[in-house]
Each structure stands twice: as C-alpha cells, then as structure tokens.
Design an enzyme around this catalytic site. Structure first.
Site, PDB file in Angstrom:
ATOM      1  N   LYS A  52      39.668  56.402  45.129  1.00 25.31           N
ATOM      2  CA  LYS A  52      40.371  56.031  43.890  1.00 25.31           C
ATOM      3  C   LYS A  52      40.302  57.176  42.870  1.00 25.31           C
ATOM      4  CE  LYS A  52      39.543  51.148  44.806  1.00 25.31           C
ATOM      5  NZ  LYS A  52      38.763  49.921  44.567  1.00 25.31           N
ATOM      6  N   GLN A  96      33.727  48.061  40.914  1.00 25.13           N
ATOM      7  CA  GLN A  96      33.873  47.870  42.356  1.00 25.13           C
ATOM      8  C   GLN A  96      33.054  46.667  42.819  1.00 25.13           C
ATOM      9  OE1 GLN A  96      36.035  49.629  44.206  1.00 25.13           O
ATOM     10  NE2 GLN A  96      35.513  48.639  46.120  1.00 25.13           N
ATOM     11  N   ASP A 119      42.597  45.901  37.932  1.00 27.51           N
ATOM     12  CA  ASP A 119      42.400  45.214  39.214  1.00 27.51           C
ATOM     13  C   ASP A 119      43.109  43.856  39.231  1.00 27.51           C
ATOM     14  OD1 ASP A 119      41.020  46.259  41.407  1.00 27.51           O
ATOM     15  OD2 ASP A 119      39.075  46.104  40.406  1.00 27.51           O
TER      16      ASP A 119
HETATM   17  N1  GUN Z   1      36.268  45.538  46.643  1.00 27.46           N
HETATM   18  C1  GUN Z   1      37.141  45.435  47.674  1.00 27.46           C
HETATM   19  N2  GUN Z   1      38.411  45.584  47.226  1.00 27.46           N
HETATM   20  C2  GUN Z   1      38.334  45.770  45.900  1.00 27.46           C
HETATM   21  C3  GUN Z   1      39.310  46.000  44.886  1.00 27.46           C
HETATM   22  O1  GUN Z   1      40.523  46.028  45.119  1.00 27.46           O
HETATM   23  N3  GUN Z   1      38.830  46.174  43.629  1.00 27.46           N
HETATM   24  C4  GUN Z   1      37.508  46.118  43.347  1.00 27.46           C
HETATM   25  N4  GUN Z   1      37.137  46.271  42.079  1.00 27.46           N
HETATM   26  N5  GUN Z   1      36.563  45.911  44.255  1.00 27.46           N
HETATM   27  C5  GUN Z   1      36.993  45.745  45.527  1.00 27.46           C
END
Ligand code: GUN
Length: 294
Positions: A52, A96, A119
């Site tokens: 990311k 995350q 998100d």
């Molecule tokens: N853990 C697995 N997928 C995601 C996501 O799309 N965003 C976040 N913040 N954590 C995750």
C-alpha cells in the site's frame, strides 16, 4: 469468454491518479496523503501494508507507515488515530486488520474520522452505503464495481448471487449492486455456509460473486452458461511443482467454470490488484472532500 484483467485495469487507474497528482504538483498544490498503522508482526499484514505504501509513492501521494509494538495499549492506539484525524498532511487513515486480541477492533475503526475512512469500515460509511449516499466503500467491493463499469457489463435487472457475508466483501458488494445506479440496479441474493444446497442459488446467478474463502469450491456444474464470474478468493493450495510449495487459487474452480462464463476474473490478477487501486482512489476522494475541491 472474456478474462477480466484486473492487473491492467488497476494499472490504468493508478496512472490516471498519478496524472492528477502531477497536475496538483504542477500548480504548487498539496497532494493526497495516506497513513497506515500496523500493530504487531503479522507477516501477511506487513506485506499488505508495504504494498500500500509502495503504491502511494509510485503515484506521488504522501505516505507514512506507523509500526507499533504488538503489546501497545488500546488507549495509545486510539490516541494515535485521533492524532492523525487532526493531521492535515494525511487524508486517509488505514489501520491494518487484524489487531491483537487485547484491542477492540470496532472501537479503533469507530475512532477514525469518517472523512478519512478510506477503508470504508466505519459504521457511518457502511450506513451511508446502505441508504445510497455517497461515501467511502471498502476497497475490494469498490474494485469489483469498477470492473463492471470498465468492462461495460450489464447489471441492471440481472440476478447477482453473492456467496459469503463478510463485512468487508459480501455485505458491501450486495449493497452496491442493489443501488438504483449505473452498473448496479441488480436483483441481489446473498447466500452463505448455512445454505443446505448452495448450488440451488449459484445456478440462478447471472453474475456470481464468490467471496467465501474456500479453495475452488464453485464447480462447473454449479453455474449456468453465460454467467459472469467474480472470484474474490485467494487461497493457498499445496503444489509441489512450484518452488515455493504452493499455488494461489480462487474460490472458483477456474478450469471448469471459465468455459461456461461470459466474463471471469482469474486468480491471481483479477479482483486482487483492484483493491489497492481503490484504496488510492478513496484517498484521492478524501483529499478532494477535505480540501473542498470536488
Ligand atoms: N486486512 C485484510 N484486508 C484489509 C483491508 O482491506 N484493510 C485493512 N485495514 N485491513 C485489512
């Protein structure tokens, strides 16, 4: 049969965003910024966060990766989230998941300002999605919707069958497809593990969205001819022919289902790459809104 190329589509979106950022820079404007917060040392989460941050720097976004010890208190994490709510450099905040067990994930998600909820996990974002208001939509479902648009796939009045009811994929994609909007306006069924005969539902799908996280579960005899297949699964299966000892497969038995499909997303290279592209797009959207530029 058309194979939906998520990798190329995601690359095109990233390039479009880079051009927008270049335009902002050319006139001396501020650029979008994303802060990621990772708690503990979950190896998979580290890989996700790294990609990311890399994606941000490739298109010229500001970014910062906060890495916190796995034993940090909930209070300290909440304080950090609040600090970034007030930080004008960052328009998106991504914590995350999963978080360590002693931290209440819901509390942390709810601490993120809805204006920076790139998100799309905040209850306000989800509520706005359900009632059809403009909002941040979680990235994987937003990526699926974007693929329908970019491949000009007819969805109006079509029967979309979603397999899986997660908060991150199943529920939001069902709500997107239900909206009276372009590339949605569908008849939607959500089914899940309690279905006695899953194929009763999947055989009715004009558009099948498989998001239950079970390797190659959807077989050729579970779909009808001409179906559009969106495979959200990313599952590791043992494969001694591969140097790493495994290969990645979706929730759909691709070689059985693809010949019956009109469109299908492969794994890897289908939905997966769209997720980060949509995170970038959400961050750009947050930037525009916060700066009242939209
Ligand atoms: N853990 C697995 N997928 C995601 C996501 O799309 N965003 C976040 N913040 N954590 C995750």
């Amino acid at each position: 049969m058309t194979i939906i190329d998520g990798k190329a589509t995601a690359a095109a979106i990233r390039l479009e965003l880079k051009e927008k950022v270049d335009g902002l820079k050319a006139v001396g404007k501020d650029v979008p910024g994303l802060v990621t917060i990772l708690v503990g040392d979950n190896a998979a989460s580290e890989v996700y966060v790294k990609s990311k941050i890399k994606a941000c720097s490739e298109i010229g976004f500001n970014s910062k990766a906060e890495k916190l010890s796995g034993d940090i208190s909930e209070e300290k994490l909440l304080a950090l989230v609040k600090k970034y709510n007030d930080d004008k450099t960052f328009h998106g905040i991504l914590v995350q998941l999963p978080l360590p067990k002693h931290i209440d994930e819901d509390k942390v998600i709810e601490a993120i300002s809805p204006a920076k909820d790139v998100d799309g996990f905040h209850p306000i974002s989800i509520g706005n999605l359900v009632i059809g208001k403009d909002t941040f939509v979680s990235c994987t479902p937003a990526g699926i919707h974007e693929l329908f648009k970019r491949y000009n796939i007819e969805t109006k009045g079509k029967h979309v069958v979603v397999v899986g009811r997660s908060n991150i994929v199943g529920k939001p994609i069902a709500n997107i497809m239900l909206q009276k909007k372009d590339f949605a306006n569908s008849i939607v069924t959500i089914c899940h593990s309690a279905a006695k005969d899953l194929s009763y539902y999947t055989k009715q799908a004009d558009i099948l969205i498989a998001a239950m996280g079970r390797a190659e579960f959807i077989k050729g005899d579970m779909v009808k001819d001409g179906v559009v297949v969106i495979d959200v699964g990313i599952n590791r299966v043992e494969d001694s022919s591969k140097p790493r000892g495994y290969s990645l497969v979706g929730d759909v038995a691709y070689h059985e289902v693809a010949p019956k499909s009109s469109f299908i997303t492969p794994v890897p290279g289908g939905v997966g790459p769209m997720t980060i592209a949509m995170l970038l797009q959400n961050t750009y959207k947050a930037f525009l809104k916060i700066n009242e530029m939209n």
